[in-house]
Design an enzyme around this catalytic site. Structure first.
Site, mmCIF file in Angstrom:
data_model
loop_
_atom_site.group_PDB
_atom_site.id
_atom_site.type_symbol
_atom_site.label_atom_id
_atom_site.label_comp_id
_atom_site.label_asym_id
_atom_site.label_seq_id
_atom_site.Cartn_x
_atom_site.Cartn_y
_atom_site.Cartn_z
ATOM 1 N N VAL A 185 -8.344 20.117 45.401
ATOM 2 C CA VAL A 185 -7.192 20.993 45.596
ATOM 3 C C VAL A 185 -6.377 20.492 46.779
ATOM 4 C CG1 VAL A 185 -6.452 23.347 46.103
ATOM 5 C CG2 VAL A 185 -8.520 22.965 44.759
ATOM 6 N N CYS A 186 -5.081 20.352 46.555
ATOM 7 C CA CYS A 186 -4.185 20.005 47.657
ATOM 8 C C CYS A 186 -2.904 20.805 47.510
ATOM 9 C CB CYS A 186 -3.940 18.510 47.752
ATOM 10 S SG CYS A 186 -2.931 17.817 46.454
ATOM 11 N N ASN A 187 -1.908 20.448 48.281
ATOM 12 C CA ASN A 187 -0.668 21.222 48.286
ATOM 13 C C ASN A 187 0.073 21.118 46.966
ATOM 14 O OD1 ASN A 187 0.534 23.074 49.898
ATOM 15 N ND2 ASN A 187 1.793 21.625 51.018
#
Length: 105
Positions: A8-10
């Site tokens: 999960v990232c931006n």
């Protein structure tokens, strides 16, 4: 049995490069039991509802959400942050080995 690793990232962009490095590392050490993919923070809930996720790896840019994700999904899903140095160096092998360790495989 297939294990699913969700990063999960931006926006899901920078992490997709790390996903490719993790897949290459899995091939190199001849482990073919992982589905590895990256999503933006906004897609976490939908992915968890549609897939059987074993571990969520949280990128440094969204680490501020780690506690919230742990409270929401553990103990059913392992939730861990990605080591900042490994992320910065795009060290897919270290990130993969860390996930394997957390999953106790």
């Amino acid at each position: 049995m297939m294990k699913t690793i969700m990063l999960v990232c931006n926006a899901g962009m920078s992490t997709s490069l790390l996903v490719n490095k993790m897949k290459a590392a899995a091939e190199k050490i001849d482990i073919d039991i992982f589905d590895i993919f990256a999503v933006p923070l906004s897609s976490v809930k939908n992915e968890i509802e549609s897939k059987n996720i074993d571990i969520i790896l949280v990128g440094p840019q969204v680490r501020f959400k780690l506690k919230e994700l742990k409270e929401k999904y553990e103990p059913d899903i392992v939730v861990e942050s990605i080591n900042v140095q490994d992320y910065g160096m795009m060290n897919g092998e270290n990130v993969l080995l860390g996930a394997i360790e957390k999953l106790q495989l």
